[in-house]
Design an enzyme around this catalytic site. Structure first.
Site, PDB file in Angstrom:
ATOM      1  N   TYR A   1      23.081  46.204  36.079  1.00 46.21           N
ATOM      2  CA  TYR A   1      23.493  44.919  36.637  1.00 46.21           C
ATOM      3  C   TYR A   1      22.361  44.427  37.549  1.00 46.21           C
ATOM      4  O   TYR A   1      22.162  44.951  38.656  1.00 46.21           O
ATOM      5  CB  TYR A   1      24.782  45.046  37.454  1.00 46.21           C
ATOM      6  CG  TYR A   1      26.039  45.355  36.655  1.00 46.21           C
ATOM      7  CD1 TYR A   1      26.092  45.180  35.275  1.00 46.21           C
ATOM      8  CD2 TYR A   1      27.191  45.800  37.282  1.00 46.21           C
ATOM      9  CE1 TYR A   1      27.248  45.460  34.559  1.00 46.21           C
ATOM     10  CE2 TYR A   1      28.351  46.069  36.575  1.00 46.21           C
ATOM     11  CZ  TYR A   1      28.366  45.901  35.212  1.00 46.21           C
ATOM     12  OH  TYR A   1      29.520  46.181  34.504  1.00 46.21           O
TER      13      TYR A   1
ATOM     14  N   LEU B   1      40.549  38.033  34.806  1.00 46.71           N
ATOM     15  CA  LEU B   1      40.637  36.562  34.807  1.00 46.71           C
ATOM     16  C   LEU B   1      39.886  36.002  33.601  1.00 46.71           C
ATOM     17  O   LEU B   1      39.509  34.827  33.581  1.00 46.71           O
ATOM     18  CB  LEU B   1      40.048  35.996  36.107  1.00 46.71           C
ATOM     19  CG  LEU B   1      40.745  36.445  37.391  1.00 46.71           C
ATOM     20  CD1 LEU B   1      40.072  35.834  38.619  1.00 46.71           C
ATOM     21  CD2 LEU B   1      42.220  36.053  37.350  1.00 46.71           C
TER      22      LEU B   1
ATOM     23  N   ARG C   1      36.895  36.445  32.826  1.00 48.54           N
ATOM     24  CA  ARG C   1      35.596  36.004  33.367  1.00 48.54           C
ATOM     25  C   ARG C   1      35.695  34.620  34.023  1.00 48.54           C
ATOM     26  O   ARG C   1      34.766  33.825  33.967  1.00 48.54           O
ATOM     27  CB  ARG C   1      34.527  36.023  32.272  1.00 48.54           C
ATOM     28  CG  ARG C   1      34.351  37.413  31.655  1.00 48.54           C
ATOM     29  CD  ARG C   1      33.438  37.388  30.480  1.00 48.54           C
ATOM     30  NE  ARG C   1      33.336  38.676  29.818  1.00 48.54           N
ATOM     31  CZ  ARG C   1      32.425  39.602  30.089  1.00 48.54           C
ATOM     32  NH1 ARG C   1      31.547  39.399  31.028  1.00 48.54           N
ATOM     33  NH2 ARG C   1      32.408  40.741  29.410  1.00 48.54           N
ATOM     34  N   GLY C   2      36.835  34.328  34.571  1.00 49.39           N
ATOM     35  CA  GLY C   2      37.011  33.064  35.298  1.00 49.39           C
ATOM     36  C   GLY C   2      37.760  32.023  34.487  1.00 49.39           C
ATOM     37  O   GLY C   2      38.242  31.029  35.050  1.00 49.39           O
TER      38      GLY C   2
END
Ligand SMILES: NC(=O)c1ccc[n+]([C@@H]2O[C@H](COP(=O)([O-])OP(=O)(O)OC[C@H]3O[C@@H](n4cnc5c(N)ncnc54)[C@H](OP(=O)(O)O)[C@@H]3O)[C@@H](O)[C@H]2O)c1
Length: 330
Positions: free
Chosen positions: A56, A207, A209-210
């Site tokens: 990441y 979620l 990814r939103g």
């Protein structure tokens, strides 16, 4: 903060974990000072499970976490789980996967140095390396457990077969896999396999990814450099169709006087005592909103209405693009 066990006899962690990925990568620029404030606030509110990956931001996420923990007593309060194996070029491009035993020890050495710690609480290959027998990859992590560098072994984005193969080599504390109202493919075979071997599930993308927050209304709401711009569920007609489901979720949330995000997280929490949602908050306000989901208890009637309003079968588009879907193993 409520606690849950990672599997039948695994370690106790907070019922909601904090996923740090978006603080370094994938979802557009992040504010480093805000990220550290979010990590501190989460720990103060009782979050103990912190999820990161060595790829990441090509190490940035681990360095950020080390800065937030600041060599202080915070390290001993948290359970750090790290994914490894994904290879990145200097420009961030994904260039493969390495699950070879010698690569694992090398990656772990660098992770421990970046995190400024002497052990990782749970270590897991982010994906299964198709070139390396899974037993060799898991066996290598097991030797790191024997050496005291790793406490627990996990797996990520494998299916029933992968869970069982890994567990035959070393007890698996948890599988990490996407699980949300709109991604329910774990339910048929994978959750029962986890139950059989006594492992937990750390659920990511709760979620989607939103998507389920309702903030993203059209493709132009996503920066073209944001990874989500290339995901099928956020593109063109798929997004338009998915927003019909999101709007229904928002309406049900309003009826309950909660937000769509809280309802979506509460739904994942309701899926079982060994399911631990990872929240991907990047700001203090997102963190506060998401953590409040632990207090949203859903009745059977509400769960039924949610399932009917957001049928997973109606979701348009896969979770990943074609290459990403190929990396998910059975
Ligand atoms: N094993 C794997 O393959 C894998 C893959 C992906 C992620 N993960 C792990 O799982 C963690 C969580 O995944 P994720 O970040 O994709 O989860 P997510 O919670 O589904 O999505 C996070 C995004 O949702 C928005 N958001 C979060 N909380 C919000 C709130 N309360 N209200 C409104 N918007 C909110 C933010 O987007 P904006 O800020 O843009 O609005 C944030 O970047 C990651 O950090 C990572 O540790 C693992």
């Amino acid at each position: 903060m409520m606690q849950r066990r990672l599997g039948r006899e695994g370690p106790k962690v907070s019922a909601l974990g904090l996923g740090l990925m978006g603080m370094s990568d994938f979802y557009g620029p992040a504010d480093e000072r805000e990220s550290i404030r979010v990590i501190h606030a989460a720990i103060e509110r009782g979050v103990t499970l912190l999820d990161t990956g060595d790829f990441y931001g090509s190490g940035h996420n681990e360095l950020l976490l080390a800065r937030a923990l600041d060599g202080s007593s915070r390290r001993d309060k948290v359970f750090i789980q790290v994914k490894f194996g994904v290879l990145r070029a200097p420009d961030g491009a994904f260039i493969g996967f390495d699950g070879r035993p010698q690569a694992i020890k090398n990656a772990l050495a660098q992770t421990l140095r970046r995190l400024r710690t002497d052990r990782v609480d749970l270590y897991m290959p982010a994906r299964r390396d198709p070139q390396v027998p899974f037993a060799e990859t898991i066996g290598a992590i097991a030797t790191c457990v024997e050496a005291g560098w790793v406490r627990h072994v996990g797996v990520s984005e494998v299916g029933e077969k992968g869970v069982e193969e890994a567990h035959a080599v070393h007890p698996i504390a948890a599988l990490q896999r996407e699980y949300s109202l709109v991604s329910r493919d774990v339910e048929s075979d994978i959750l029962p396999a986890l139950e059989r071997v006594g492992a937990g599930l750390t659920a990511y993308g709760v979620l989607s990814r939103g998507l389920l927050t309702g903030r993203i209304r059209k493709p132009e709401d996503i920066d073209p450099r944001d990874y989500r711009a290339h995901l099928p569920r956020f593109s063109g007609d798929n997004l338009r169709r998915n927003l019909i489901l999101v709007d229904r979720l928002v309406a049900l949330a309003q009826e309950r006087s909660v937000t769509a995000s809280q309802l979506a997280i509460a739904w994942v929490l309701s899926r079982g005592k060994s399911v631990i949602p990872l929240i991907g908050a990047r700001t203090l306000s997102q963190l506060e909103e998401s953590l409040a989901a632990v207090d949203v208890a859903l009745t059977e009637a509400e769960l039924t209405s949610l399932g009917a309003a957001v049928p997973a079968a109606d979701v348009a588009g896969d979770r990943y693009d074609e290459l990403g879907m190929r990396l998910i193993s059975p």
